[in-house]
Every structure is written in C-alpha cells, then in structure tokens.
Design a protein around this motif. Structure first.
Motif, PDB file in Angstrom:
ATOM      1  N   MET A 187       0.895  -1.232  -0.178  1.00 60.67           N
ATOM      2  CA  MET A 187      -0.071  -0.018  -0.234  1.00 60.67           C
ATOM      3  C   MET A 187       0.857   1.316   0.277  1.00 60.67           C
ATOM      4  N   TYR A 188       0.473   2.394  -0.654  1.00 59.98           N
ATOM      5  CA  TYR A 188       1.289   3.489  -0.910  1.00 59.98           C
ATOM      6  C   TYR A 188       0.417   4.603  -0.224  1.00 59.98           C
ATOM      7  N   GLN A 189       1.101   5.796   0.018  1.00 56.16           N
ATOM      8  CA  GLN A 189       0.519   7.064   0.450  1.00 56.16           C
ATOM      9  C   GLN A 189       0.908   8.028  -0.818  1.00 56.16           C
ATOM     10  N   SER A 190      -0.009   9.078  -1.063  1.00 52.97           N
ATOM     11  CA  SER A 190       0.477  10.075  -1.942  1.00 52.97           C
ATOM     12  C   SER A 190       0.717  11.312  -1.139  1.00 52.97           C
ATOM     13  N   LYS A 191       1.539  12.134  -1.573  1.00 58.21           N
ATOM     14  CA  LYS A 191       1.567  13.647  -1.129  1.00 58.21           C
ATOM     15  C   LYS A 191       0.684  14.512  -1.471  1.00 58.21           C
ATOM     16  N   ILE A 192       0.050  15.768  -0.831  1.00 58.72           N
ATOM     17  CA  ILE A 192      -0.886  16.487  -1.388  1.00 58.72           C
ATOM     18  C   ILE A 192      -0.221  17.559  -1.570  1.00 58.72           C
ATOM     19  N   VAL A 193      -0.410  17.907  -2.993  1.00 59.00           N
ATOM     20  CA  VAL A 193      -0.018  19.298  -3.687  1.00 59.00           C
ATOM     21  C   VAL A 193      -1.051  20.304  -3.710  1.00 59.00           C
ATOM     22  N   VAL A 194      -0.647  21.545  -3.206  1.00 55.36           N
ATOM     23  CA  VAL A 194      -1.980  22.612  -3.201  1.00 55.36           C
ATOM     24  C   VAL A 194      -1.431  23.780  -4.236  1.00 55.36           C
ATOM     25  N   PRO A 195      -1.832  23.926  -5.463  1.00 52.75           N
ATOM     26  CA  PRO A 195      -1.616  25.048  -6.206  1.00 52.75           C
ATOM     27  C   PRO A 195      -2.006  26.359  -5.883  1.00 52.75           C
ATOM     28  N   ILE A 196      -0.937  27.420  -6.155  1.00 46.78           N
ATOM     29  CA  ILE A 196      -1.384  28.791  -5.685  1.00 46.78           C
ATOM     30  C   ILE A 196      -1.226  29.353  -7.322  1.00 46.78           C
ATOM     31  N   MET A 197      -2.141  30.332  -7.392  1.00 43.66           N
ATOM     32  CA  MET A 197      -2.294  31.053  -8.862  1.00 43.66           C
ATOM     33  C   MET A 197      -2.074  32.586  -8.847  1.00 43.66           C
ATOM     34  N   PRO A 198      -1.534  33.074  -7.923  1.00 41.23           N
ATOM     35  CA  PRO A 198      -1.509  34.487  -8.022  1.00 41.23           C
ATOM     36  C   PRO A 198      -1.405  35.151  -9.240  1.00 41.23           C
ATOM     37  N   LYS A 199      -2.050  36.474  -9.337  1.00 42.68           N
ATOM     38  CA  LYS A 199      -2.202  37.084 -10.937  1.00 42.68           C
ATOM     39  C   LYS A 199      -1.600  38.290 -10.637  1.00 42.68           C
ATOM     40  N   CYS A 200      -0.933  38.626  -9.887  1.00 44.72           N
ATOM     41  CA  CYS A 200       0.044  39.900  -9.300  1.00 44.72           C
ATOM     42  C   CYS A 200       0.561  39.845  -8.240  1.00 44.72           C
ATOM     43  N   LEU A 201       1.782  40.615  -7.938  1.00 38.10           N
ATOM     44  CA  LEU A 201       2.551  40.191  -6.691  1.00 38.10           C
ATOM     45  C   LEU A 201       1.737  40.591  -5.360  1.00 38.10           C
ATOM     46  N   LYS A 202       0.742  41.595  -5.343  1.00 37.49           N
ATOM     47  CA  LYS A 202      -0.228  41.755  -4.309  1.00 37.49           C
ATOM     48  C   LYS A 202      -0.870  40.370  -4.032  1.00 37.49           C
ATOM     49  N   ASP A 203      -1.321  39.815  -4.850  1.00 39.32           N
ATOM     50  CA  ASP A 203      -2.084  38.558  -4.566  1.00 39.32           C
ATOM     51  C   ASP A 203      -1.117  37.437  -3.805  1.00 39.32           C
ATOM     52  N   LEU A 204       0.009  37.559  -4.082  1.00 37.04           N
ATOM     53  CA  LEU A 204       1.088  36.367  -3.676  1.00 37.04           C
ATOM     54  C   LEU A 204       1.295  36.877  -2.244  1.00 37.04           C
ATOM     55  N   GLU A 205       1.532  38.199  -2.051  1.00 37.84           N
ATOM     56  CA  GLU A 205       1.865  38.607  -0.895  1.00 37.84           C
ATOM     57  C   GLU A 205       0.989  38.529   0.427  1.00 37.84           C
ATOM     58  N   ALA A 206      -0.438  38.410  -0.345  1.00 38.80           N
ATOM     59  CA  ALA A 206      -1.557  38.332   0.591  1.00 38.80           C
ATOM     60  C   ALA A 206      -1.916  37.018   1.232  1.00 38.80           C
ATOM     61  N   LEU A 207      -1.270  36.172   0.523  1.00 35.32           N
ATOM     62  CA  LEU A 207      -1.483  34.713   0.898  1.00 35.32           C
ATOM     63  C   LEU A 207      -0.829  34.253   2.243  1.00 35.32           C
ATOM     64  N   GLU A 208      -1.835  33.753   3.004  1.00 31.35           N
ATOM     65  CA  GLU A 208      -1.202  33.268   4.268  1.00 31.35           C
ATOM     66  C   GLU A 208      -0.468  31.765   4.404  1.00 31.35           C
ATOM     67  N   ALA A 209       0.587  31.315   4.760  1.00 28.35           N
ATOM     68  CA  ALA A 209       1.253  29.830   4.621  1.00 28.35           C
ATOM     69  C   ALA A 209       0.317  28.966   5.544  1.00 28.35           C
ATOM     70  N   GLN A 210       0.065  29.621   6.509  1.00 22.71           N
ATOM     71  CA  GLN A 210      -0.736  28.577   7.610  1.00 22.71           C
ATOM     72  C   GLN A 210      -1.960  28.263   7.035  1.00 22.71           C
ATOM     73  N   ALA A 211      -2.736  28.891   6.184  1.00 25.99           N
ATOM     74  CA  ALA A 211      -4.126  28.412   5.562  1.00 25.99           C
ATOM     75  C   ALA A 211      -3.925  27.188   4.789  1.00 25.99           C
ATOM     76  N   PHE A 212      -2.621  26.828   4.411  1.00 27.18           N
ATOM     77  CA  PHE A 212      -2.362  25.529   3.487  1.00 27.18           C
ATOM     78  C   PHE A 212      -2.133  24.449   4.443  1.00 27.18           C
ATOM     79  N   SER A 213      -2.102  24.512   5.612  1.00 23.45           N
ATOM     80  CA  SER A 213      -1.830  23.287   6.515  1.00 23.45           C
ATOM     81  C   SER A 213      -2.480  22.004   6.250  1.00 23.45           C
ATOM     82  N   GLY A 214      -1.705  20.983   6.179  1.00 25.62           N
ATOM     83  CA  GLY A 214      -2.559  19.753   5.400  1.00 25.62           C
ATOM     84  C   GLY A 214      -1.922  19.522   4.330  1.00 25.62           C
TER      85      GLY A 214
END
Ligand SMILES: O=C1C[C@@](O)(C(=O)O)C[C@@H](O)[C@@H]1O
Length: 230
Positions: free
Chosen positions: A1-28
């Motif tokens: 039996m295997y395990q898969s890693k979970i990948v979550v994509p982010i798609m910021p459309k400008c630098l401001k969008d990127l700066e606004a992301l909170e890394a903790q929201a991606f836990s899991g």
C-alpha cells in the motif's frame, strides 16, 4: 500500500495577490505548487523569492505552464529555460518541465534532473500513446514523471490507474498521474493502490477541472491510506 503527497497550487495574478497569501492556511498540504504562468513573465523572477520564503515550511514546486499545455503563458523556449535556471538558484524543491513541448531544449536542463518533475498535459483527451509517453519520460531519470489527461470514458480512468500501478511496480513511486474532469476524480485519490506519488487539491480556486478540495482530499486519503489493510 502506498501514500500520496498532497500538492496545493497557488495562482497569484499579481505580486499583491502573492503577498496576501497566508502560509498557515495551507496546513495539511505537503507541497505548494506555484503556477507562475498566471503572472506576466517579467514579474516571475521578482515573485520567486517571495513565494519561496513565504512557503518555506513546505516543499515547493514551481510550474510555468505554457498555453500549449493548457496554461496561461505564451513564452519562447529560451525564456522558459532561462527562467527555470534562475528560479532554481533560489532553491525550490521541484521544477515542472514540459517535456514534449520543450523536448529539444530539455538537454540544457538535464543537470537539474534530481528536482525535475517531467510533465505532459492534455486537456482534450486520453492520448492513445499514454504509456509510451510515460516510458519516454521515465528514460530521462528525473525525480518524478507527471501526466495529466482528460479521460473520455470510464475505462480511461481505470487504464490510468492500472498503468500507474504497473509503472510504479517496475520503477518505483515516481509517477504522478491525473485523470482530469468529473470522470477522473477517482484517479486523484487512488494512490494507495496505484502508487500515484502526488495528488493536486485546491484551497480556494482549482487549477484544473476535477480537483477536490484540500480538506476533502486530506480526509479521503486519511481514510484510504490508514484504514485499508491489503
Ligand atoms: O499538472 C498538474 C496537475 C493539474 O493539472 C491537475 O489536474 O490537478 C493541476 C496543475 O496545477 C498541475 O500542474
């Protein structure tokens, strides 16, 4: 039996969008994929250190998905290669490289193969040469090989899963396969059987059709990977 890693994509459309992301929201999530193609190409190198610093608690995957493979950016091959080399200097865990779109240029990226996810995407169909393409990419001996395709019928989804299992048994857990769209959902959570190494899940906006949410993916994988006894 295997395990898969979970990948979550982010798609910021400008630098401001990127700066606004909170890394903790991606836990899991295990890995954060930055879809750099949603930014104008001139901003990618400015954004790269911001992305890598913000998500330093996770493994990171940088992807420049070109139009030809269903992405947002029209970019010439030299710029594509140059950007990947420059981003690599900043220390991402993995780099996505579109093999069949940039096959001739791949030679100049070979020295990065230990962090390359060699990839192919087809939003139209399940290509009849699915297995051949996997074999061809496997021969380059990169860290991972990825195929995301659009199944048209139920048996396409079963084929994706069976082929993934066969390749994994032969070469190890280094294949990432996706059946996109509604029909393909089962392929995204079947890694415990097939060996599918990574599965893509969304936090708010999905980066491809059929992606399940991070919450649902984490719940389902937990159920399947921890409670099944083969
Ligand atoms: O290759 C993939 C897989 C994907 O297309 C999916 O179907 O989940 C999502 C993309 O962001 C990623 O680069």
């Amino acid at each position: 039996m295997y395990q898969s890693k979970i990948v979550v994509p982010i798609m910021p459309k400008c630098l401001k969008d990127l700066e606004a992301l909170e890394a903790q929201a991606f836990s899991g999530a295990d890995i954060i994929e930055w879809r750099a193609d949603y930014l104008p190409s001139g901003q990618i190198l400015e954004a790269a250190p911001i992305f890598l610093e913000k998500f330093q608690a996770y493994e990171t995957l940088v992807t420049i998905r070109t139009r030809k493979e269903g992405g947002e950016l029209e970019i010439d091959e030299q710029d594509y290669i140059r950007l990947l080399h420059e981003i690599n200097k900043l220390g991402p865990s993995y780099l996505d490289v579109e093999y069949f779109t940039h096959e001739r240029a791949f030679g100049s990226l070979r020295d990065l193969k230990d962090k390359i996810v060699l990839s192919y995407h087809n939003f139209q169909e399940m290509p009849t040469d699915f297995t051949e393409r996997l074999f061809k990419m496997e021969r380059e001996k990169t860290a991972f090989v990825k195929m995301a395709v659009m199944p048209q019928q139920e048996c396409d989804v079963l084929d994706i899963m069976q082929i993934t299992r066969d390749m994994t048994l032969e070469y190890g857990q280094k294949f990432i396969t996706v059946g996109m769209g509604e029909l393909g959902k089962l392929s995204r959570i079947s890694g415990y059987l097939t060996g599918n190494a990574w599965t893509f899940a969304s936090l708010e906006e999905a980066s491809a059709p059929g992606q399940l949410s991070l919450k649902d993916t984490a719940y389902i994988l937990d159920l399947l990977e921890k409670n099944v006894r083969l």
